[in-house]
Design a protein around this motif. Structure first.
Motif, short mmCIF file in Angstrom:
data_model
loop_
_atom_site.label_atom_id
_atom_site.label_comp_id
_atom_site.label_asym_id
_atom_site.label_seq_id
_atom_site.Cartn_x
_atom_site.Cartn_y
_atom_site.Cartn_z
N ASP A 189 -0.35 12.78 6.31
CA ASP A 189 -1.68 12.68 6.67
C ASP A 189 -1.94 11.74 7.65
O ASP A 189 -2.06 10.36 7.32
N PRO A 190 -2.33 11.96 9.00
CA PRO A 190 -2.53 11.20 10.10
C PRO A 190 -3.54 10.15 9.80
O PRO A 190 -3.61 9.09 10.39
N ILE A 191 -4.76 10.53 9.18
CA ILE A 191 -5.91 9.73 8.79
C ILE A 191 -5.69 8.47 7.94
O ILE A 191 -5.78 7.42 8.01
N VAL A 192 -4.70 8.83 6.81
CA VAL A 192 -3.97 7.86 6.07
C VAL A 192 -3.20 7.10 6.89
O VAL A 192 -3.01 5.85 6.62
N VAL A 193 -2.30 7.54 7.48
CA VAL A 193 -1.55 6.80 8.31
C VAL A 193 -2.02 5.76 9.02
O VAL A 193 -1.61 4.54 9.17
N PRO B 280 -2.79 -6.07 4.84
CA PRO B 280 -2.25 -7.31 4.89
C PRO B 280 -0.86 -7.43 4.43
O PRO B 280 0.01 -8.39 4.63
N GLY B 281 -0.25 -6.53 3.48
CA GLY B 281 0.91 -6.48 2.89
C GLY B 281 1.74 -5.57 3.49
O GLY B 281 1.66 -5.23 4.66
N LYS B 282 2.67 -4.89 2.74
CA LYS B 282 3.62 -4.13 3.30
C LYS B 282 3.23 -2.73 2.71
O LYS B 282 2.32 -2.44 1.97
N VAL B 283 3.85 -1.66 3.47
CA VAL B 283 3.37 -0.24 3.23
C VAL B 283 4.81 0.49 2.88
O VAL B 283 5.84 0.56 3.33
N VAL B 284 4.29 1.25 1.90
CA VAL B 284 5.33 2.28 1.38
C VAL B 284 4.94 3.91 1.74
O VAL B 284 3.76 4.01 1.39
N PHE B 285 5.68 4.62 2.67
CA PHE B 285 5.05 5.87 2.95
C PHE B 285 5.81 6.76 2.30
O PHE B 285 7.09 6.62 1.95
N ALA C 35 0.77 -1.20 0.01
CA ALA C 35 -0.07 0.04 -0.04
C ALA C 35 1.02 1.22 0.21
O ALA C 35 1.85 1.15 0.79
N VAL C 36 0.85 2.29 -0.87
CA VAL C 36 1.57 3.56 -1.08
C VAL C 36 0.78 4.58 -0.11
O VAL C 36 -0.54 4.94 -0.56
N LEU C 37 1.02 4.79 0.95
CA LEU C 37 0.44 5.71 2.07
C LEU C 37 1.09 7.19 2.04
O LEU C 37 2.28 7.22 2.37
N ASN C 38 0.31 8.24 2.40
CA ASN C 38 0.77 9.65 2.47
C ASN C 38 1.09 9.75 3.76
O ASN C 38 0.13 9.51 5.10
#
Length: 282
Positions: free
Chosen positions: A26-30, A37-42, A20-23
Motif C-alpha cells: 500500500d503506497p500510502i502506508v509505505v 521514530p523507531g524501526k519498520v517491518v514491512f 511499526a508494522v507496515l503494509n
C-alpha cells in the motif's frame, strides 16, 4: 489519503526502541515509514515487491509468503511457518487472512514473543463468532457454507469476493445492506463487485440508515446491480433477521451464502441459533 492522516499518528508515536508494522503493498502506508521514530517491518505477500526487496537488502525485518510459508526474514536469518498450519488462511487461499497473519507475525516477533508461541497461537486460533465476531465467520448450515462478515465498503467486498471464489460452491448468494454515511458511489460499487460473483443477491434495509431517506440505500445498491454479469436474482427484505432467515431457508447442500451483517452481536446470535437447531439435509 484522509484516513492515512489519522492512522499515521500511531506510526509517529512508535518508541525509538520499537517497531511499526507496515503494509509494503500500500503506497500510502509505505509513506508513513519516514515519520517513524523507531524501526519498520514491512510485510507483503510478494517478497520481490520493490519496497520489500530494498528493505531486505538493507538488512531490515520483512515478512512475506514463499513456497506455501509465511516467512520472517532479517539479514541472513529466516523463520518460516507453513500456511497449512494456520487454519484461518485455509491453506493460504484466503488472501486477506494471509495478510492479517503476516502483520500479526511481525507484531509478535517485534514484541519478543517466542516462535514456538507464535506457531501455537496461529495453529490454535479460529476466527469464529467468539474470537473475532463479524470477521469472516464460517459456519455449516445443512451442508451449505455460511459466512458472516461485517464488510461495509468496496475494499472489503473485493477481499471477500476473492476469498469466496477460492471456496467451492454449487450456488452463491449474498445478503447485503449498506451504511447510509458512505458516498453514493461507494454504496453502488459494493454491489457492482458482488454482482460479478454471486448468483442471488438479497438486499435488506439495516438499522444504520444514518441520515438517509427510507429505501434510499437499497435503491443505490440496486443501481450497482444494473449491469451485473452473474447475478440473476435480486430481492428485497425489510429487517435484518427476516433477511437472514429468508437467505438460510433458500440454501441447499453445497451452496454458499455470504451474510453481510449489520447488528453484529445480535445477527451472529440469530445465525448461531439457526445453525444449532438445523436438521442436516439428507
Amino acid at each position: 489519503e484522509d484516513l492515512a492522516v489519522l492512522k499515521r499518528v500511531i506510526v509517529q508515536n512508535v518508541a525509538k526502541t520499537g517497531y511499526a508494522v507496515l503494509n509494503a503493498a500500500d503506497p500510502i502506508v509505505v509513506q508513513m515509514a519516514t515519520g517513524c521514530p523507531g524501526k519498520v517491518v514491512f510485510f507483503a505477500q510478494d517478497r520481490n515487491h520493490p519496497v520489500m526487496a530494498t528493505h531486505r537488502v538493507q538488512g531490515q525485518r520483512t515478512v512475506y509468503v514463499d513456497n506455501g510459508h509465511v516467512v520472517a526474514a532479517e539479514g541472513a536469518w529466516r523463520e518460516g511457518i507453513a500456511l497449512r498450519d494456520i487454519p484461518i488462511t485455509r491453506d493460504g487461499t484466503i488472501g486477506f487472512q494471509v495478510e492479517n497473519v503476516m502483520a500479526a507475525v511481525a507484531a509478535a516477533w517485534c514484541a519478543g514473543v517466542p516462535w514456538d508461541a507464535i506457531r501455537s497461537g496461529l495453529a490454535s486460533f479460529v476466527n469464529d463468532a467468539d474470537n473475532a465476531p463479524g470477521r469472516f465467520n464460517v459456519l455449516d448450515y445443512k451442508g451449505a457454507t455460511v459466512i458472516a462478515d461485517y464488510g461495509h465498503n468496496p475494499d472489503a467486498m473485493r477481499a471477500l469476493v476473492s476469498a469466496v471464489e477460492a471456496m467451492p460452491a454449487r450456488r452463491r448468494s449474498v445478503l447485503i445492506s449498506g451504511a447510509g454515511d458512505r458516498r453514493d458511489e461507494d454504496i453502488r460499487e459494493q454491489t457492482q463487485i458482488l454482482g460479478a460473483s454471486f448468483d442471488d443477491v438479497l438486499l435488506y434495509q439495516d438499522a444504520c440508515q444514518r441520515g438517509r431517506a427510507d429505501g434510499e440505500v437499497i435503491g443505490l445498491l440496486r443501481q450497482g446491480l444494473a449491469k451485473a454479469t452473474r447475478t440473476k436474482s435480486v430481492a428485497e427484505v425489510h429487517g435484518e433477521f427476516l433477511a437472514i432467515d429468508t437467505a438460510l431457508d433458500k440454501l441447499g447442500k453445497g451452496d454458499l451464502c455470504l451474510i453481510l451483517i449489520d447488528q453484529v452481536e445480535e445477527a451472529l446470535a440469530h445465525i448461531g441459533q439457526r445453525v444449532a437447531t438445523a436438521i442436516p439435509s439428507p
